[in-house]
Design a protein around this motif. Structure first.
Motif, PDB file in Angstrom:
ATOM      1  N   ASN A   1      63.274  22.282  17.848  1.00 35.07           N
ATOM      2  CA  ASN A   1      63.841  23.544  17.353  1.00 35.07           C
ATOM      3  C   ASN A   1      63.655  23.672  15.846  1.00 35.07           C
ATOM      4  OD1 ASN A   1      65.687  21.276  17.313  1.00 35.07           O
ATOM      5  ND2 ASN A   1      67.262  22.673  16.577  1.00 35.07           N
TER       6      ASN A   1
ATOM      7  N   VAL B   1      71.267  25.531  20.447  1.00 33.54           N
ATOM      8  CA  VAL B   1      70.494  25.151  21.635  1.00 33.54           C
ATOM      9  C   VAL B   1      71.415  24.593  22.713  1.00 33.54           C
ATOM     10  CG1 VAL B   1      68.718  23.606  22.538  1.00 33.54           C
ATOM     11  CG2 VAL B   1      68.381  24.740  20.334  1.00 33.54           C
TER      12      VAL B   1
ATOM     13  N   VAL C   1      63.683  31.549  22.548  1.00 35.28           N
ATOM     14  CA  VAL C   1      63.201  30.382  23.294  1.00 35.28           C
ATOM     15  C   VAL C   1      61.951  30.738  24.102  1.00 35.28           C
ATOM     16  CG1 VAL C   1      63.756  28.638  25.029  1.00 35.28           C
ATOM     17  CG2 VAL C   1      65.517  29.428  23.435  1.00 35.28           C
TER      18      VAL C   1
ATOM     19  N   ILE D   1      61.630  25.534  27.300  1.00 39.33           N
ATOM     20  CA  ILE D   1      62.705  24.557  27.133  1.00 39.33           C
ATOM     21  C   ILE D   1      62.691  23.625  28.336  1.00 39.33           C
ATOM     22  CG2 ILE D   1      64.446  26.034  28.225  1.00 39.33           C
ATOM     23  CD1 ILE D   1      66.480  24.843  26.183  1.00 39.33           C
TER      24      ILE D   1
ATOM     25  N   VAL E   1      62.662  21.996  22.914  1.00 34.58           N
ATOM     26  CA  VAL E   1      62.558  23.450  22.771  1.00 34.58           C
ATOM     27  C   VAL E   1      61.255  23.826  22.078  1.00 34.58           C
ATOM     28  CG1 VAL E   1      63.693  25.521  21.869  1.00 34.58           C
ATOM     29  CG2 VAL E   1      65.064  23.546  22.527  1.00 34.58           C
TER      30      VAL E   1
END
Length: 278
Positions: free
Chosen positions: A91, A99, A132, A135, A149
């Motif tokens: 991320n 997240v 996103v 994931i 992610v």
């Protein structure tokens, strides 16, 4: 005078009484019964051994089943069956806490909220957060969860009621908003059609990083001749006119055109490519 007596040398058939016949039959039956008892007696130790062996096998199976059930029950109530550690990887724009929150999984939750449900969780997260792109979820060391992610990068900002909403390279305007633009991203202004704005963002995403960071603002500025015309303000002081549909391919020539300009001015990329001073 002499007499010769002829004796019959063959065996004589002697008749037996009913009582003698009965006793003979009784003796035969007794002998058969004795033989059968002897055979059963000889087999009895082997039958007992087989019975004990089958009993031991059944007991072993039952003990094994109860042992497995006991282990499973113990595991379910132990800390090992609950998520003890969460690690977020990959991320950039989203924080670890964001997240974890969007995943719907937290410390102490059962690992079976993740195991076997990875695809469902992934789809739910992507539906709830446009940032996103991908994931994934994985469990290691019994109860340690890793969330990986991949995000859609920021492609600029769109003014909205005193705030700026974040535009993503997917062409989607996310729910994220902030008071002022940050970073080297352009502002998209005067776009009335969400479809045209999305097309413009996707075209921008195709540019090289060097050209992207050189754009300050992109305004929608249609004309009768070109209903898709956009007006760009560059960080180097130049301005550019281009069309959305050919924006990415035409803007690739901008650095070489700007390098040849002796004064700041206009670069027109709508039809062909030429420049002139202000």
């Amino acid at each position: 005078m002499s007499f010769k007596i002829n004796r019959d040398k063959s065996k004589r058939h002697v008749a037996i009484t009913p009582w003698e016949k009965y006793q003979s039959e009784e003796r035969q039956r007794a002998a058969k019964k004795t033989n059968r008892v002897q055979r059963i007696g000889a087999k009895l130790p082997r039958l007992k051994q087989q019975k004990h062996r089958r009993l031991a096998q059944r007991m072993s199976i039952l003990i094994g089943i109860f042992g497995i059930l006991l282990l499973i029950s113990g595991y379910y109530v132990s800390p090992l069956s609950h998520i003890g550690k969460i690690t977020v990887d990959g991320n950039h724009a989203l924080t670890d806490r964001q997240v974890v929150k969007v995943s719907g999984i937290d410390h102490g939750d059962s690992i079976y909220q993740v195991v076997g449900k990875e695809q469902k969780l992934s789809q739910r997260v992507k539906n709830s957060n446009s940032r996103v792109k991908q994931i994934s979820f994985s469990i290691a060391h019994f109860n340690q969860l890793t969330i990986r992610v991949k995000e859609y990068p920021t492609a600029g900002f769109v003014p909205a009621n005193g705030y700026y909403r974040v535009a993503l390279t997917s062409g989607v305007i996310s729910k994220e908003r902030q008071k002022q633009p940050t970073g080297s991203y352009p502002v998209y202004d005067r776009f009335k059609s969400p479809k045209q704005l999305s097309q413009m963002i996707k075209q921008y995403a195709k540019l090289s990083k060097k050209i992207q960071t050189g754009i300050s603002e992109i305004q929608f500025s249609p004309t009768k001749a070109d209903p898709q015309r956009v007006h760009l303000y560059m960080n180097d002081g130049n301005e550019v006119y281009a069309s959305i549909s050919t924006f990415a391919s035409k803007m690739a020539y901008y650095p070489s055109i700007a390098a040849k300009m002796s004064h700041k001015g206009i670069v027109n990329l709508e039809v062909g490519a030429y420049s002139y001073s202000f």
